[in-house]
Design a protein around this motif. Structure first.
Motif, PDB file in Angstrom:
ATOM      1  N   ARG A  53     -32.425 -16.818  85.649  1.00 42.97           N
ATOM      2  CA  ARG A  53     -31.434 -16.093  84.861  1.00 42.97           C
ATOM      3  C   ARG A  53     -30.301 -17.052  84.529  1.00 42.97           C
ATOM      4  NH1 ARG A  53     -26.913 -15.355  87.757  1.00 42.97           N
ATOM      5  NH2 ARG A  53     -27.052 -15.196  90.041  1.00 42.97           N
ATOM      6  N   ALA A  54     -29.525 -16.702  83.529  1.00 41.94           N
ATOM      7  CA  ALA A  54     -28.368 -17.520  83.169  1.00 41.94           C
ATOM      8  C   ALA A  54     -27.335 -17.466  84.289  1.00 41.94           C
ATOM      9  CB  ALA A  54     -27.755 -17.016  81.865  1.00 41.94           C
ATOM     10  N   GLY A  55     -26.734 -18.608  84.600  1.00 41.69           N
ATOM     11  CA  GLY A  55     -25.643 -18.648  85.569  1.00 41.69           C
ATOM     12  C   GLY A  55     -26.023 -19.057  86.972  1.00 41.69           C
ATOM     13  N   LEU A  56     -27.310 -19.284  87.255  1.00 45.83           N
ATOM     14  CA  LEU A  56     -27.710 -19.655  88.614  1.00 45.83           C
ATOM     15  C   LEU A  56     -27.111 -21.000  89.028  1.00 45.83           C
ATOM     16  CD1 LEU A  56     -31.463 -18.627  89.004  1.00 45.83           C
ATOM     17  CD2 LEU A  56     -29.488 -17.703  90.220  1.00 45.83           C
ATOM     18  N   VAL A  57     -27.163 -21.969  88.135  1.00 48.67           N
ATOM     19  CA  VAL A  57     -26.610 -23.288  88.452  1.00 48.67           C
ATOM     20  C   VAL A  57     -25.111 -23.182  88.702  1.00 48.67           C
ATOM     21  CG1 VAL A  57     -26.232 -25.627  87.595  1.00 48.67           C
ATOM     22  CG2 VAL A  57     -28.409 -24.484  87.164  1.00 48.67           C
ATOM     23  N   ARG A  58     -24.430 -22.403  87.869  1.00 49.22           N
ATOM     24  CA  ARG A  58     -22.990 -22.212  88.058  1.00 49.22           C
ATOM     25  C   ARG A  58     -22.698 -21.570  89.408  1.00 49.22           C
ATOM     26  NH1 ARG A  58     -21.208 -17.307  85.086  1.00 49.22           N
ATOM     27  NH2 ARG A  58     -22.287 -16.496  86.925  1.00 49.22           N
ATOM     28  N   ASP A  59     -23.461 -20.529  89.764  1.00 45.84           N
ATOM     29  CA  ASP A  59     -23.206 -19.810  91.011  1.00 45.84           C
ATOM     30  C   ASP A  59     -23.331 -20.735  92.220  1.00 45.84           C
ATOM     31  OD1 ASP A  59     -22.852 -17.562  89.504  1.00 45.84           O
ATOM     32  OD2 ASP A  59     -24.795 -16.661  89.991  1.00 45.84           O
ATOM     33  N   LEU A  60     -24.399 -21.526  92.248  1.00 47.08           N
ATOM     34  CA  LEU A  60     -24.621 -22.378  93.410  1.00 47.08           C
ATOM     35  C   LEU A  60     -23.642 -23.548  93.441  1.00 47.08           C
ATOM     36  CD1 LEU A  60     -26.325 -22.610  95.905  1.00 47.08           C
ATOM     37  CD2 LEU A  60     -27.969 -23.988  94.620  1.00 47.08           C
TER      38      LEU A  60
END
Length: 214
Positions: A53-60
């Motif tokens: 999903r969009a945003g996984l890299v940002r979240d981690l």
């Protein structure tokens, strides 16, 4: 050690897939060099996988940064409907403790499967990284055969990526392998090269073997 000129076996009809510059440069990131780590720094190997999903890299990456840690190395890619992330993270003991807590919270909130393992800097070795680029019609056992070839000679595969794709024009299903192999200075490179291409000829693999840029 004098490095012999690379040998190329260009596949018919130029079926080798184009390799993005970012992927080519990624070959040399974790090879013979141990990395610029400080003595007081604690290292963690972090893996995370979950539905794409969009945003996984940002979240981690936000969890890592807000914990006071930094990302030293990372690999991230979509695997079917899943998204996988591998990171080497560094920080002091306090920051690492915060990261463990925040990662557990992120896992519970998002459904990601996150694993953290203590790590250490790679020891410096007297080896030269070589790039191996192979393409062939897709069939079983390609990765197994290549890994057995290098393992039987005591050579370390430092990095590897594979891809299955359709050839242009014909639509044939192709399989490509890109890997980096650390070759110790004690290895006679000319002999290794001849053995490797003899193996590729026997297995009908089109291959390139060349020193990695460092």
């Amino acid at each position: 050690m004098v490095l012999p000129a690379p040998r190329y076996r260009k596949p018919a009809n130029d079926l080798r897939p184009a390799l993005p510059p970012a992927q080519r440069s990624g070959y040399t990131s974790a090879l013979a060099s141990p990395g610029p780590f400080t003595e007081m720094e604690k290292l963690l190997a972090v893996t995370a996988i979950g539905p794409d999903r969009a945003g996984l890299v940002r979240d981690l990456s936000e969890v890592v940064t807000r914990s006071g840690c930094s990302i030293h190395e990372s690999r991230m890619m979509a695997l079917g409907s899943e998204f996988a992330m591998l990171m080497l993270v560094g920080g002091n003991w306090h920051a690492i403790g915060k990261l463990r807590e925040r990662a557990a919270e992120l896992q519970e909130a998002t459904g990601l499967t996150i694993t953290l393992r203590d790590a250490s800097a790679r020891p410096k070795v007297d080896a030269v990284p070589y790039l191996v680029d192979v393409v062939t019609l897709d069939h079983e056992g390609i990765v197994l055969g290549l890994s057995e070839f290098f393992a039987s000679r005591g050579l370390e595969i430092a990095e590897m990526s594979t891809r299955r794709y359709n050839a242009p024009h014909t639509g044939a299903i192709m399989f490509s392998v890109q890997m980096t192999v650390n070759v110790p200075a004690s290895v006679h490179m000319a002999s290794l090269r001849e053995e490797f291409f003899a193996y590729c000829d026997a297995e009908n693999l089109d291959a390139v073997l060349e020193p990695a840029q460092r």
